[in-house]
Enzyme design. Structure first.
Site, PDB file in Angstrom:
ATOM      1  N   LYS A 102      40.319  45.147   4.860  1.00  0.00           N
ATOM      2  CA  LYS A 102      41.307  45.442   3.809  1.00  0.00           C
ATOM      3  C   LYS A 102      41.259  46.922   3.410  1.00  0.00           C
ATOM      4  O   LYS A 102      40.184  47.534   3.355  1.00  0.00           O
ATOM      5  CB  LYS A 102      41.010  44.541   2.594  1.00  0.00           C
ATOM      6  N   SER A 192      45.780  39.117  -2.967  1.00  0.00           N
ATOM      7  CA  SER A 192      46.152  40.460  -2.540  1.00  0.00           C
ATOM      8  C   SER A 192      45.658  40.815  -1.137  1.00  0.00           C
ATOM      9  O   SER A 192      46.061  41.828  -0.585  1.00  0.00           O
ATOM     10  CB  SER A 192      45.625  41.494  -3.533  1.00  0.00           C
ATOM     11  N   SER A 216      42.325  36.425  -4.510  1.00  0.00           N
ATOM     12  CA  SER A 216      42.878  37.356  -3.522  1.00  0.00           C
ATOM     13  C   SER A 216      42.455  37.098  -2.075  1.00  0.00           C
ATOM     14  O   SER A 216      43.075  37.641  -1.155  1.00  0.00           O
ATOM     15  CB  SER A 216      42.527  38.802  -3.886  1.00  0.00           C
TER      16      SER A 216
END
Ligand code: NAG
Ligand code: NAG
Ligand code: NAG
Ligand code: NAG
Ligand code: NAG
Length: 513
Positions: A102, A192, A216
């Site tokens: 990420k 996310s 997330s």
């Protein structure tokens, strides 16, 4: 340069025709094939990069990757790891296995990728070193083939819903590989850690790291039919990760099998075998509580298909010797879910921890949350275009009084009391269960676990009838004894055996290999 030519020249041409299905290949399968000499890491990296090239900005335009690793650099790394393998020097089970990371997890500048949490405010900034988990993964021989797109600032800029999940100013809108139709109500990948989940499901990588404060990892992973875990806060290092709230932030992993999760978690914690032992122990004797609080299992709020398939999954686990206890209750849940405590805690921690994260960055003038707020105002068309507006959570956070303030300390203590002692622990004790399950799709399914700072996982369960969007079960437990991840792995490991084939995205073409 000479060195890299040498490494490249020793790749066996025999592997070129080998057939691997990028949509189903697990890290476990790849590691066995690498070990058997059936494929090289160079060939694997080429295949995954080709898949990224075909569908990230072209093809289905999934935008799951925000920065792909520079080709020459990453092929050199793969060649070096292939060489080490040939001379008998294996670093771990992840030796030579590609992974996506990420965009809020720092990767050393020498890897040729940025770390921006999706924002132009951090574009060009230079991190001083690898995040703690990245150092561990690289030491173990994993190959970072790209940074994954994400909900910018982990969706902590504006109120929920104002900015679609999976959107960042730098990376654009991440799309679900399962529901490529932008007009479908189920098109959104959730977030996310959107790009991590979409990337793994779309064959961009067998594995991905995500981060989670509240949902997330679990949410986008369940929307992509993946296995995933958010370990307890403190279980894996979070240094070098753009924070939201350190009392709730953790780094976790998403993949296509329980083995992949167990091994990657083990590598990140520095105990590679630890979670495999739990995996092989299996679910027999594990007591699973169906948490019927706050409407988590109400048919009214959820597609009934989700409820039916979830109970089907629980029955299958029961047949393996798990004990399903239904119902179990947690009287403190409504207050956890409705109170302002979580926002107070996160907003306060965000301002302070963000400044700490920003302070060692080079090649940037951004040092504080206030600098980012000003940047967003000065770059409104880029950072807050129509339908992606606002930064009122940033403004709330900027007005907090620090983690020594009485309002913060009171809110944190109260949340811990409600979610730990009077929450997860008391439900586990009163109903004699080891783990709690709720449909990941249920509103705020991850929040009780999130505010406790304890571990949570998801398993793929089914897909929605109309759109084909996957859904999963969220499973959480106490972290007080330090063994919560083991309990989750026991369940995951046996589910992997009986779940049947994971659904793969239908509309995607597979590139080469
Ligand atoms: C510094 O930032 C600028 C833009 O903000 C960028 O063009 C440049 O490449 C960066 N320098 C380094 C060493 O990354
Ligand atoms: C944020 O708070 C700081 C005080 O910590 C203040 O100086 C600054 O003006 C605030 N920024 C904004 C944009 O409100
Ligand atoms: C911060 O402190 C000021 C002054 O004591 C107070 O008015 C304000 O409400 C506090 N902020 C928060 C978020 O509680
Ligand atoms: C969804 O599909 C399953 C079979 O795949 C079927 O049993 C079920 O009745 C369907 N549910 C709805 C709400 O259409
Ligand atoms: C703006 C941006 O992040 N672009 C990247 C998206 O992904 C591709 C790979 O398909 C990169 O090459 C771009 O730089």
């Amino acid at each position: 340069m000479l060195l890299s030519l040498f490494f490249l020249s020793i790749i066996s041409p025999a592997v070129l025709a080998l057939n691997i299905d990028l949509f189903t290949a697990t890290a476990e399968e790849l590691s066995y094939r690498l070990e058997a000499g059936q494929i090289s890491s160079v060939r694997l990296v080429e295949a995954y990069l080709a898949q990224i090239e075909a569908h990230n900005r072209h093809g289905l335009n999934l935008r799951a990757v925000i920065d792909a690793a520079p080709r020459r650099l990453v092929l050199d790394q793969a060649a070096r790891l292939d060489y080490e393998r040939r001379v008998g020097s294996l670093r771990s089970r992840l030796h030579g296995v590609p992974i996506l990371v990420k965009d809020n997890i720092a990767t050393h500048p020498s890897l040729g990728m940025q770390t921006t949490a999706g924002s132009f405010a951090l574009e060009g900034s230079v991190v001083p070193h690898d995040a703690g988990v990245i150092a561990k993964l690289r030491q173990a021989g994993a190959i970072i083939i790209g940074k994954s797109n994400m909900s910018e600032w982990a969706n902590f800029r504006a109120s929920f819903g104002k900015v679609p999940s999976g959107w960042s100013a730098r990376g654009g809108q991440t799309r679900s590989a399962y529901v490529p139709d932008p007009l479908s109500p189920d098109w959104n990948p959730s977030g996310s850690s959107s790009g991590s989940a979409v990337g793994v499901s779309a064959g961009f990588s067998p594995l991905a790291l995500g981060t989670e404060t509240d949902g997330s990892i679990i949410m986008p992973a369940s929307y992509a039919a993946l296995y995933a875990i958010k370990p307890a806060v403190g279980k894996v290092p979070v240094n070098g990760v753009v924070p939201v709230g350190p009392s709730m932030d953790s780094v976790g992993v998403m993949g296509k099998s329980a083995w992949d999760i167990a091994v990657t978690l083990g590598v990140m914690t520095g105990e590679e075998d630890r979670y495999l032992d739990a995996l092989y122990e299996g679910v027999e004797g594990l007591r699973i509580g169906v948490l019927r609080e706050a409407g988590f299992w109400d048919r009214g709020g959820l597609d009934p298909h989700i409820i039916d398939e979830s109970f089907d999954a629980l029955r299958k686990l029961g047949a393996l010797g798990a004990v399903v206890v239904d119902p179990v209750y947690m009287p403190s849940a409504p207050e956890i879910l409705s109170g302002p405590g979580e926002t107070t805690v996160l907003a306060t921690e965000f301002k302070e921890s963000l400044a700490l994260h920003l302070s060692p960055l080079k090649n940037t003038t951004i040092r504080t949350l206030s600098d980012i707020i000003a940047f967003n105002i000065n770059h409104t068309p880029l950072e807050m275009p129509p339908n992606h507006c606002c930064q009122e959570i940033f403004l709330i956070a900027n007005n907090t009084n620090g983690t020594k303030s009485p309002e913060y300390l009171a809110a944190l203590a109260h949340l811990h009391k409600l979610s730990r002692g009077e929450g997860i622990e008391s439900t586990m004790k009163n109903f004699n269960v080891d783990v709690l399950v709720v449909p990941a799709d249920a509103s705020r399914s991850t929040t009780i676990s999130a505010v406790s700072g304890w571990p949570i996982a998801t398993i793929p369960v089914g897909v929605l009838n109309d759109s084909g969007r996957p859904f999963g079960l969220a499973i959480f437990t106490s972290g007080a004894d330090g063994m919560g991840e083991e309990r989750l792995m026991r369940l995951m490991g046996d589910w992997w055996k009986v779940a049947g084939k994971r659904r793969t995205p239908g509309g995607l073409r597979q590139e080469v290999l």
